[in-house]
Scaffold this active site. Sequence first.
Site, mmCIF file in Angstrom:
data_model
loop_
_atom_site.group_PDB
_atom_site.id
_atom_site.type_symbol
_atom_site.label_atom_id
_atom_site.label_comp_id
_atom_site.label_asym_id
_atom_site.label_seq_id
_atom_site.Cartn_x
_atom_site.Cartn_y
_atom_site.Cartn_z
ATOM 1 N N GLU A 197 37.142 -26.819 -49.856
ATOM 2 C CA GLU A 197 37.955 -28.183 -50.441
ATOM 3 C C GLU A 197 37.109 -28.561 -51.764
ATOM 4 O OE1 GLU A 197 36.758 -27.712 -47.215
ATOM 5 O OE2 GLU A 197 38.035 -28.881 -45.954
ATOM 6 N N HIS A 207 31.951 -25.510 -49.899
ATOM 7 C CA HIS A 207 33.108 -25.736 -48.889
ATOM 8 C C HIS A 207 34.406 -25.422 -49.744
ATOM 9 C CE1 HIS A 207 31.184 -27.872 -45.154
ATOM 10 N NE2 HIS A 207 30.337 -26.884 -45.467
ATOM 11 N N CYS A 228 33.270 -33.142 -47.908
ATOM 12 C CA CYS A 228 34.377 -33.004 -48.390
ATOM 13 C C CYS A 228 35.438 -34.110 -48.655
ATOM 14 C CB CYS A 228 35.109 -31.835 -47.979
ATOM 15 S SG CYS A 228 34.359 -30.213 -48.500
ATOM 16 N N CYS A 232 34.891 -31.708 -43.752
ATOM 17 C CA CYS A 232 33.906 -32.366 -43.178
ATOM 18 C C CYS A 232 33.755 -33.689 -44.017
ATOM 19 C CB CYS A 232 32.849 -31.126 -43.508
ATOM 20 S SG CYS A 232 32.225 -31.265 -45.311
HETATM 21 O O1 LIG Z 1 36.110 -28.369 -44.100
HETATM 22 C C1 LIG Z 1 35.463 -27.194 -44.161
HETATM 23 N N1 LIG Z 1 35.499 -26.488 -45.455
HETATM 24 C C2 LIG Z 1 34.646 -25.405 -45.413
HETATM 25 O O2 LIG Z 1 34.808 -24.419 -46.197
HETATM 26 N N2 LIG Z 1 33.626 -25.157 -44.395
HETATM 27 C C3 LIG Z 1 33.142 -23.797 -44.300
HETATM 28 C C4 LIG Z 1 31.630 -24.020 -44.307
HETATM 29 C C5 LIG Z 1 31.058 -22.734 -43.561
HETATM 30 O O3 LIG Z 1 31.092 -21.486 -44.536
HETATM 31 C C6 LIG Z 1 32.250 -22.719 -42.740
HETATM 32 C C7 LIG Z 1 31.820 -23.116 -41.323
HETATM 33 O O4 LIG Z 1 31.114 -22.437 -40.353
HETATM 34 P P1 LIG Z 1 30.787 -22.295 -38.974
HETATM 35 O O5 LIG Z 1 31.946 -22.580 -38.379
HETATM 36 O O6 LIG Z 1 30.457 -21.208 -38.548
HETATM 37 O O7 LIG Z 1 30.065 -23.445 -38.687
HETATM 38 O O8 LIG Z 1 33.288 -23.068 -42.916
HETATM 39 C C8 LIG Z 1 33.543 -26.062 -43.213
HETATM 40 C C9 LIG Z 1 34.501 -26.896 -43.100
HETATM 41 C C10 LIG Z 1 34.361 -27.863 -42.162
HETATM 42 O O9 LIG Z 1 33.241 -28.322 -41.578
HETATM 43 ZN ZN LIG Z 2 33.220 -29.776 -46.258
#
Ligand SMILES: O=c1[nH]c(=O)n([C@H]2C[C@H](O)[C@@H](COP(=O)(O)O)O2)cc1CO
Ligand SMILES: [Zn+2]
Length: 169
Positions: free
Chosen positions: A85, A83, A112, A109
């Site tokens: 963060e 992710h 993170c 999430c």
């Molecule tokens: O806080 C976040 N930070 C972050 O980088 N992500 C990323 C993980 C995935 O590559 C994408 C979420 O994918 P999707 O919306 O298709 O479920 O975003 C997702 C979140 C929240 O879930």
């Molecule tokens: Zn996350």
Amino acid sequence: MTETSTGKRTGYLSWDDYFMAVALLSAQRSKDPNTQVGACIVNAQKHIVGVGYNGFPTGCSDDTLPWCREGAFLDTKYPYVCHAELNAVLNSGPGNLTGCSIYTALFPCNECAKVIIQVGIREVVFLSDKYAGTDSVRASRRMFDQAGVVCRQLIPASSTISIRLTENG
Ligand SMILES: O=c1[nH]c(=O)n([C@H]2C[C@H](O)[C@@H](COP(=O)(O)O)O2)cc1CO
Ligand SMILES: [Zn+2]
């Protein structure tokens, strides 16, 4: 562009919009077809100390691992993607992150959130809260509340920023 009586330029970016724009520019590096997330960590001196976006770990190919959202767990992106963060924290320099703020395109999430709390970040500034109401976000909010991490949604001064990459045209 208007000017004040001193000649100072007006219409410049606020700190908040600037740091969020850095996060969003970083998100443009993401190969995720559905959600591109960027994050930017800023210290008390308003120095950017870490930037990241969501992507697969170093050495894990963007072209062989799956970017799907559905199907068998191992055939989706979820077990592999780092992710934004987390990457921003891992990409930060040697100094510690105590008292920093993190600007992120999407509310963090729960995984993170743990990282953010454990490195001492005290403020989360986010744009989208599109997963509000999910268990993950509810857990994040619960942990942020207990740990005293302040969360605020940024209302930017304008909805777009345009940047010209060429001198003319
Ligand atoms: O806080 C976040 N930070 C972050 O980088 N992500 C990323 C993980 C995935 O590559 C994408 C979420 O994918 P999707 O919306 O298709 O479920 O975003 C997702 C979140 C929240 O879930
Ligand atoms: Zn996350």
